[in-house]
Write a protein that holds these residues in place. Sequence first.
Motif, short mmCIF file in Angstrom:
data_model
loop_
_atom_site.label_atom_id
_atom_site.label_comp_id
_atom_site.label_asym_id
_atom_site.label_seq_id
_atom_site.Cartn_x
_atom_site.Cartn_y
_atom_site.Cartn_z
N ALA A 15 -10.01 15.28 -19.17
CA ALA A 15 -9.23 16.14 -18.24
C ALA A 15 -9.39 15.30 -16.76
N PHE A 16 -10.77 14.81 -16.54
CA PHE A 16 -11.18 14.23 -15.33
C PHE A 16 -10.29 12.61 -15.16
N VAL A 17 -10.21 12.19 -16.25
CA VAL A 17 -9.74 11.00 -16.51
C VAL A 17 -8.28 10.85 -16.32
N VAL A 18 -7.53 12.04 -16.80
CA VAL A 18 -6.06 12.12 -16.85
C VAL A 18 -5.48 12.84 -15.55
N ILE A 19 -6.37 13.79 -15.07
CA ILE A 19 -5.99 14.60 -13.79
C ILE A 19 -6.71 13.99 -12.55
N GLY A 20 -7.89 14.30 -12.47
CA GLY A 20 -8.96 13.96 -11.48
C GLY A 20 -8.81 12.54 -10.98
N LEU A 21 -8.91 11.52 -11.81
CA LEU A 21 -9.19 10.45 -11.23
C LEU A 21 -7.86 9.91 -10.52
N PRO A 22 -6.61 9.97 -11.15
CA PRO A 22 -5.37 9.60 -10.26
C PRO A 22 -5.20 10.27 -8.77
N VAL A 23 -5.59 11.72 -8.74
CA VAL A 23 -5.60 12.34 -7.43
C VAL A 23 -6.75 11.86 -6.49
N ILE A 24 -7.87 11.44 -7.17
CA ILE A 24 -8.94 10.93 -6.04
C ILE A 24 -8.47 9.58 -5.73
N LEU A 25 -8.03 8.75 -6.63
CA LEU A 25 -7.59 7.22 -6.09
C LEU A 25 -6.28 7.25 -5.15
N GLY A 26 -5.37 8.25 -5.58
CA GLY A 26 -4.43 8.43 -4.64
C GLY A 26 -4.70 9.03 -3.25
N GLY A 27 -5.65 9.82 -2.88
CA GLY A 27 -6.08 10.15 -1.83
C GLY A 27 -6.83 9.09 -1.09
N GLY A 28 -7.74 8.48 -1.98
CA GLY A 28 -8.72 7.25 -1.49
C GLY A 28 -7.68 6.27 -0.85
N GLY A 29 -6.53 5.96 -1.83
CA GLY A 29 -5.70 4.84 -1.09
C GLY A 29 -5.08 4.97 0.15
N GLU A 30 -4.59 6.53 0.46
CA GLU A 30 -4.27 6.92 1.45
C GLU A 30 -5.03 6.84 2.77
N MET A 31 -6.38 7.16 2.55
CA MET A 31 -7.35 7.08 3.61
C MET A 31 -7.94 5.63 3.82
N PHE A 32 -7.75 4.56 2.62
CA PHE A 32 -8.00 3.30 3.06
C PHE A 32 -6.91 2.89 3.96
N ARG A 33 -5.56 3.21 3.68
CA ARG A 33 -4.42 2.60 4.60
C ARG A 33 -4.57 3.15 5.90
N LEU A 36 -7.56 1.07 7.39
CA LEU A 36 -6.98 -0.32 7.70
C LEU A 36 -6.07 -0.38 9.14
N THR A 37 -5.19 0.66 9.17
CA THR A 37 -4.10 0.76 10.30
C THR A 37 -5.14 0.95 11.51
N HIS A 38 -6.22 1.85 11.53
CA HIS A 38 -6.85 1.95 12.69
C HIS A 38 -7.81 0.55 13.05
N LYS A 39 -8.48 0.00 12.28
CA LYS A 39 -9.04 -1.29 12.40
C LYS A 39 -7.94 -2.48 12.94
N GLU A 40 -6.85 -2.46 12.75
CA GLU A 40 -5.73 -3.49 13.09
C GLU A 40 -5.37 -3.12 14.54
N ARG A 41 -5.16 -1.74 14.92
CA ARG A 41 -5.15 -1.44 16.40
C ARG A 41 -6.34 -1.61 17.17
N MET A 42 -7.63 -1.36 16.67
CA MET A 42 -8.58 -1.80 17.57
C MET A 42 -8.67 -3.13 18.02
N ALA A 43 -8.36 -4.05 16.78
CA ALA A 43 -8.35 -5.48 17.17
C ALA A 43 -7.41 -5.82 18.03
N GLN A 44 -6.09 -5.30 18.01
CA GLN A 44 -5.14 -5.62 19.05
C GLN A 44 -5.46 -5.08 20.24
#
Length: 95
Positions: A15-33, A36-44
Motif C-alpha cells: 500500500a505504501f509503494v502504490v499509494i504513499g510513495l507517489p504522493v510523497i514524491l509528488g509533494g517533494g517534487g513541488e517543494m523542490f521546484r 529551486l525558483t527561490h534560489k534562482e531569484r536570490m541569485a538574480q
Amino acid sequence: MWFEQLNGFTLFMLAFVVIGLPVILGGGGEMFRRWLTHKERMAQVLTEATAERAAQYAAQTERLEARVRVLERIATDRGADVAAQIEQLRDDRLN
C-alpha cells in the motif's frame, strides 16, 4: 487466493509503494521546484546588487582620478597660484 498468503507488513509495504510513495514524491517534487525558483531569484537579486556596487565603485574611482589629475596639474604648473587652486578644490568638494 494469492493475497491470503500475504502478511500485514507486506500489505502495508504494498500500500505504501502504490499509494504513499507517489504522493510523497509528488509533494517533494513541488517543494523542490519552489526551492529551486527561490534560489534562482536570490541569485538574480545578488547579481543586481553586485552590479550596482560595481557601478558605484567605478563612479567613485572616476571622481578620484579626476581629482588626482587636477592635483598633478597644480603640482607641475609652476606659474599658478597653488593656494588659490587648493581653496577652489575645497570649495568644489563642499558643493
